[in-house]
Design a protein around this motif. Structure first.
Motif, PDB file in Angstrom:
ATOM      1  N   SER A 174      35.698  38.614  53.954  1.00 26.98           N
ATOM      2  CA  SER A 174      35.501  37.318  54.786  1.00 26.98           C
ATOM      3  C   SER A 174      34.292  36.925  54.616  1.00 26.98           C
ATOM      4  CB  SER A 174      36.226  37.452  56.260  1.00 26.98           C
ATOM      5  OG  SER A 174      35.270  38.429  56.827  1.00 26.98           O
ATOM      6  N   ASN A 175      33.172  37.672  54.702  1.00 28.70           N
ATOM      7  CA  ASN A 175      31.820  37.210  54.555  1.00 28.70           C
ATOM      8  C   ASN A 175      31.471  36.572  53.341  1.00 28.70           C
ATOM      9  OD1 ASN A 175      31.741  38.612  56.890  1.00 28.70           O
ATOM     10  ND2 ASN A 175      30.190  40.335  56.386  1.00 28.70           N
ATOM     11  N   PHE A 176      32.212  36.904  52.373  1.00 29.27           N
ATOM     12  CA  PHE A 176      32.049  36.081  50.885  1.00 29.27           C
ATOM     13  C   PHE A 176      32.923  34.973  50.907  1.00 29.27           C
ATOM     14  CE2 PHE A 176      31.223  40.661  50.362  1.00 29.27           C
ATOM     15  CZ  PHE A 176      30.060  40.337  49.622  1.00 29.27           C
ATOM     16  N   GLY A 177      33.760  34.467  52.025  1.00 31.20           N
ATOM     17  CA  GLY A 177      34.512  33.280  52.157  1.00 31.20           C
ATOM     18  C   GLY A 177      36.001  33.603  51.798  1.00 31.20           C
ATOM     19  N   GLY A 178      36.298  34.903  51.494  1.00 34.81           N
ATOM     20  CA  GLY A 178      37.654  35.311  51.274  1.00 34.81           C
ATOM     21  C   GLY A 178      38.640  35.506  52.396  1.00 34.81           C
ATOM     22  N   ASP A 179      39.805  35.340  52.179  1.00 33.92           N
ATOM     23  CA  ASP A 179      40.761  35.728  53.130  1.00 33.92           C
ATOM     24  C   ASP A 179      41.488  37.096  53.039  1.00 33.92           C
ATOM     25  OD1 ASP A 179      42.910  35.604  55.024  1.00 33.92           O
ATOM     26  OD2 ASP A 179      43.709  33.940  54.514  1.00 33.92           O
ATOM     27  N   PRO A 180      41.171  38.284  54.037  1.00 30.98           N
ATOM     28  CA  PRO A 180      41.582  39.404  53.988  1.00 30.98           C
ATOM     29  C   PRO A 180      43.182  39.444  53.971  1.00 30.98           C
ATOM     30  CG  PRO A 180      40.331  39.172  55.932  1.00 30.98           C
ATOM     31  CD  PRO A 180      40.118  37.714  55.085  1.00 30.98           C
ATOM     32  N   ARG A 181      43.980  38.458  54.514  1.00 32.85           N
ATOM     33  CA  ARG A 181      45.121  38.355  54.949  1.00 32.85           C
ATOM     34  C   ARG A 181      45.829  37.690  53.591  1.00 32.85           C
ATOM     35  NH1 ARG A 181      44.541  34.669  59.964  1.00 32.85           N
ATOM     36  NH2 ARG A 181      43.455  33.821  58.437  1.00 32.85           N
ATOM     37  N   ASN A 182      45.190  37.387  52.508  1.00 34.46           N
ATOM     38  CA  ASN A 182      45.781  36.711  51.252  1.00 34.46           C
ATOM     39  C   ASN A 182      45.112  37.353  50.051  1.00 34.46           C
ATOM     40  OD1 ASN A 182      47.354  35.455  49.518  1.00 34.46           O
ATOM     41  ND2 ASN A 182      46.609  33.413  50.202  1.00 34.46           N
ATOM     42  N   VAL A 183      45.474  38.614  49.733  1.00 33.38           N
ATOM     43  CA  VAL A 183      44.854  39.444  48.583  1.00 33.38           C
ATOM     44  C   VAL A 183      46.024  39.629  47.656  1.00 33.38           C
ATOM     45  CG1 VAL A 183      43.643  41.578  48.153  1.00 33.38           C
ATOM     46  CG2 VAL A 183      43.112  40.600  50.147  1.00 33.38           C
ATOM     47  N   THR A 184      45.546  39.245  46.399  1.00 29.99           N
ATOM     48  CA  THR A 184      46.616  39.605  45.278  1.00 29.99           C
ATOM     49  C   THR A 184      45.986  40.777  44.312  1.00 29.99           C
ATOM     50  OG1 THR A 184      47.229  37.690  45.189  1.00 29.99           O
ATOM     51  CG2 THR A 184      47.717  38.529  43.437  1.00 29.99           C
ATOM     52  N   ILE A 185      46.435  41.729  44.213  1.00 30.13           N
ATOM     53  CA  ILE A 185      46.003  42.718  42.909  1.00 30.13           C
ATOM     54  C   ILE A 185      46.772  42.446  41.899  1.00 30.13           C
ATOM     55  CG2 ILE A 185      45.378  44.709  44.553  1.00 30.13           C
ATOM     56  CD1 ILE A 185      48.008  45.940  44.169  1.00 30.13           C
ATOM     57  N   PHE A 186      46.022  42.454  40.685  1.00 31.46           N
ATOM     58  CA  PHE A 186      46.601  42.276  39.225  1.00 31.46           C
ATOM     59  C   PHE A 186      45.756  43.087  38.287  1.00 31.46           C
ATOM     60  CE2 PHE A 186      42.998  39.493  39.184  1.00 31.46           C
ATOM     61  CZ  PHE A 186      42.746  38.499  38.208  1.00 31.46           C
ATOM     62  N   GLY A 187      46.430  43.542  37.294  1.00 36.77           N
ATOM     63  CA  GLY A 187      45.799  44.380  36.345  1.00 36.77           C
ATOM     64  C   GLY A 187      46.537  44.308  34.921  1.00 36.77           C
ATOM     65  N   GLU A 188      46.090  44.893  33.808  1.00 31.73           N
ATOM     66  CA  GLU A 188      46.717  44.972  32.522  1.00 31.73           C
ATOM     67  C   GLU A 188      46.838  46.371  32.033  1.00 31.73           C
ATOM     68  OE1 GLU A 188      46.809  44.740  28.097  1.00 31.73           O
ATOM     69  OE2 GLU A 188      45.126  45.464  29.509  1.00 31.73           O
ATOM     70  N   SER A 189      47.859  46.566  31.413  1.00 30.41           N
ATOM     71  CA  SER A 189      47.813  48.068  30.608  1.00 30.41           C
ATOM     72  C   SER A 189      47.894  49.056  31.754  1.00 30.41           C
ATOM     73  CB  SER A 189      46.957  48.255  29.637  1.00 30.41           C
ATOM     74  OG  SER A 189      47.323  49.030  28.755  1.00 30.41           O
ATOM     75  N   ALA A 190      46.866  50.174  31.610  1.00 34.30           N
ATOM     76  CA  ALA A 190      46.875  51.150  32.716  1.00 34.30           C
ATOM     77  C   ALA A 190      46.537  50.453  34.078  1.00 34.30           C
ATOM     78  CB  ALA A 190      45.878  52.072  32.202  1.00 34.30           C
ATOM     79  N   GLY A 191      45.729  49.379  34.164  1.00 38.38           N
ATOM     80  CA  GLY A 191      45.476  48.628  35.013  1.00 38.38           C
ATOM     81  C   GLY A 191      46.765  47.976  35.775  1.00 38.38           C
ATOM     82  N   ALA A 192      47.700  47.594  34.988  1.00 35.90           N
ATOM     83  CA  ALA A 192      48.880  47.096  35.516  1.00 35.90           C
ATOM     84  C   ALA A 192      49.860  48.200  36.157  1.00 35.90           C
ATOM     85  CB  ALA A 192      49.823  46.186  34.360  1.00 35.90           C
ATOM     86  N   ALA A 193      49.766  49.559  35.414  1.00 34.85           N
ATOM     87  CA  ALA A 193      50.550  50.579  35.870  1.00 34.85           C
ATOM     88  C   ALA A 193      49.862  51.000  37.320  1.00 34.85           C
ATOM     89  CB  ALA A 193      50.427  51.708  35.246  1.00 34.85           C
ATOM     90  N   ILE A 194      48.518  50.967  37.375  1.00 36.92           N
ATOM     91  CA  ILE A 194      48.027  51.148  38.736  1.00 36.92           C
ATOM     92  C   ILE A 194      48.216  50.090  39.794  1.00 36.92           C
ATOM     93  CG2 ILE A 194      45.484  51.243  39.887  1.00 36.92           C
ATOM     94  CD1 ILE A 194      44.354  52.629  37.455  1.00 36.92           C
ATOM     95  N   VAL A 195      48.250  49.069  39.160  1.00 34.82           N
ATOM     96  CA  VAL A 195      48.884  47.740  40.372  1.00 34.82           C
ATOM     97  C   VAL A 195      50.335  48.281  40.932  1.00 34.82           C
ATOM     98  CG1 VAL A 195      49.789  45.418  40.489  1.00 34.82           C
ATOM     99  CG2 VAL A 195      47.651  45.975  39.595  1.00 34.82           C
ATOM    100  N   HIS A 196      51.079  48.749  40.125  1.00 32.51           N
ATOM    101  CA  HIS A 196      52.658  49.193  40.212  1.00 32.51           C
ATOM    102  C   HIS A 196      52.407  50.406  41.374  1.00 32.51           C
ATOM    103  CE1 HIS A 196      56.743  50.336  38.655  1.00 32.51           C
ATOM    104  NE2 HIS A 196      56.835  49.705  40.111  1.00 32.51           N
ATOM    105  N   TYR A 197      51.564  51.358  40.810  1.00 33.71           N
ATOM    106  CA  TYR A 197      51.489  52.391  41.863  1.00 33.71           C
ATOM    107  C   TYR A 197      51.168  52.190  43.132  1.00 33.71           C
ATOM    108  CZ  TYR A 197      51.898  55.791  37.951  1.00 33.71           C
ATOM    109  OH  TYR A 197      52.494  56.502  36.783  1.00 33.71           O
TER     110      TYR A 197
END
Length: 540
Positions: A174-197
């Motif tokens: 929130s100190n950077f102007g971001g909303d901690p109640r609206n966070v999206t995680i995204f990733g590709e390949s092994a990063g996508a598997a980590i997102v799923h985990y």
């Protein structure tokens, strides 16, 4: 010319970020190399991450933190540092009227290479859509995933790194102007598997609100290591290669903890996998069951957690020819007839038997499976596309559709499926990796979400703002950021997005968004798909 500096306070102290110019004009503020955990060195090697220490005074946040230790895939040199648990925050406004949605990128790279910095993942496109972007590094290879099935080394250190980064985001964004109640995680390949985990583990619950898995999931065969006896456990094998043959976890741990980190990774990369394992793109280390941990990432059997489904709004998808990166590019040396002959022999004697041994419920022979892809032809220059199709079908598509099936069956209605089929010869991934087969290969989608800053060094010119490529980039970024804002990738129909992306429905057809020069909703039936031999509903 001196760049403008911007201050932000976080729990641990003051950061001084830097104003940068976007590739298509305008500015963003970059805060780089922010420590989100203590350096995992010395006694903390192979251990769960520990909260970072505060600092006094101001910390320069203009430069990236260290990458995780890894072997550079081009130079074959060991790069990076054990002290690697850093994240980067990018925004166009640290004090907006309304807090902005946050997108957290988890890089891929087979759990053993990669980083979150702008070399590959420049924020230029995403921050223009009034979203705060966070990218991060996590421990890789043996340092991130050593599991000796003993409390001294319980595995999944890299996954827990990402959890600690998400906890840091909750406290500080929130100190950077971001909303901690609206966070999206995204990733590709092994990063996508980590997102799923992350989306199925209770450890990460409440730390994010939406998820996107691009070309990877926990259900892919490469994404998880089953428990093995010491004789085949890669951690014990690594200790033996380095001079300590033992089946005692504490002895192996004490030995590996003191090995020079470059030597550790060099041996992991050059001596741990056999030639056949390298040819099959098997990974040295990946996530695994961590029952011996006092805080397990997987407190229940992995299948149980996967079968519960992803409970937050979820985008999952793939490119239309994932395997061509591995089979039809410089990632796989098939430049001579001898190499192709060797692969043809290994395909029959090792690769197909290994695949079928993991699928004992499927009554199909090696020859029948081979015939589906090659008929009576050998693996050759002429049939490389067939081999790439087999690799796509074995490593990616069925696992991704298994996730989709679970989402449909468990009634999670906000799940969206896509297929990226926009072929673009100018795609930097194609050029850098020298991809020679038609289709859209694994990783080509990254170009449509991030501006890789290495493009400048390699002489690539960004697409003109009136080009078809630019339109595809703008569309993809618009849909992903709209999803981050609202949980719906197409909340309004516009000239840029003239199609409504419908979520998955129950029934025997799968509806998906085909992302090409034009967007179009399409459907398919599982029994008609080439990769469906794993379900044995097709006639052999």
């Amino acid at each position: 010319m001196n760049k403008r500096r911007v201050d932000v306070n976080v729990h641990e102290g003051k950061l001084i970020g830097i104003v940068e110019e976007c590739v298509y004009g305008g500015n963003y503020i970059a805060f780089r190399g922010i420590p989100y955990a203590k350096p995992p060195v010395g006694e903390l090697r192979f251990k769960d991450p520990v909260l970072p220490k505060p600092w006094s005074g101001s910390k320069d946040a203009s430069k990236y933190g260290n990458n995780a230790v890894q072997m550079d895939k081009f130079s074959r040199q060991i790069i990076g540092n054990e002290d690697c648990l850093y994240l980067n925050v990018y925004t166009t406004n640290i004090d907006p009227e309304k807090k902005q949605p946050v997108m957290v990128w988890v890089h891929g790279g087979g759990f053993y290479i990669g980083s979150g910095d702008a070399t590959s993942f420049g924020p230029d496109y995403i921050v223009k859509k009034e979203v705060v972007l966070v990218t991060l590094n996590y421990r890789l290879g043996v340092l991130g995933f050593l599991n000796l099935y003993d409390k001294v080394a319980t595995g999944n250190q890299g996954l827990k790194d990402v959890v600690m980064a998400l906890q840091w985001i909750q406290k500080n964004i929130s100190n950077f102007g971001g909303d901690p109640r609206n966070v999206t995680i995204f990733g590709e390949s092994a990063g996508a598997a980590i997102v799923h985990y992350l989306a199925i583990s209770p450890v990460a619950e409440g730390l994010f609100h939406k998820a996107i898995s691009q070309s990877g999931a926990a259900t892919n065969p490469w994404a998880f290591t089953e428990r093995e006896p010491p004789s085949t456990n890669k951690g014990f094998q690594l200790a033996e290669k380095l001079g300590k043959a033992t089946t005692d976890a504490k002895v192996a741990y004490e030995f590996l903890k003191k090995i020079d980190v470059k030597k550790l990774i060099q041996t992991q990369e050059q001596d741990l996998l056999t030639v056949e394992e390298h040819q099959q793109f098997l990974l040295p280390f990946s996530p695994s069951m961590d029952n011996e941990s006092s805080n397990p990432f997987f407190p229940k059997p992995i299948k149980t957690l996967i079968n519960r489904g992803v409970k937050v709004p979820f985008i999952v998808g793939y490119t239309n020819a994932e395997g061509i990166l591995f089979i039809g590019s410089d990632a796989f040396d098939l430049s001579t007839k001898e190499a192709l002959k060797r692969v043809d022999s290994d395909f029959k004697s090792a690769i197909l038997p290994r695949v079928l041994s993991k699928l004992p419920e499927i009554p199909i022979t090696v020859e029948e499976l081979r015939s589906i892809y090659f008929g009576d032809k050998a693996v050759s220059e002429e049939t490389l596309k067939n081999y790439a199709d087999f690799f796509s079908d074995e490593a990616f598509y069925p696992g991704l559709i298994e996730v989709v099936d679970i989402q449909i069956q468990s009634g999670h209605s906000s799940t969206y499926l896509y297929n990226l089929s926009y072929e673009n010869e100018a795609c930097p991934t194609r050029k850098i990796m020298n991809i020679r087969l038609p289709g859209v290969g694994h990783g080509e989608d990254l170009f449509y979400f991030f501006y890789p800053h290495m493009m400048k060094d390699l002489g690539f010119v960004p697409p003109e703002s009136d080009s078809e490529q630019y339109k595809v980039i703008n569309r993809c970024v618009q849909m992903w950021t709209d999803f981050a804002k609202t949980g719906n990738p197409t909340p309004t129909i516009t000239d840029l997005i003239p199609v409504k992306w419908e979520p998955l429905k129950t029934g025997d057809t799968y509806n998906y968004l085909n992302i090409d020069a034009e967007l179009r909703m399409k459907t398919f039936r599982k029994e008609e798909q080439r990769w469906n031999w794993k379900n044995m509903k097709m006639k052999l």
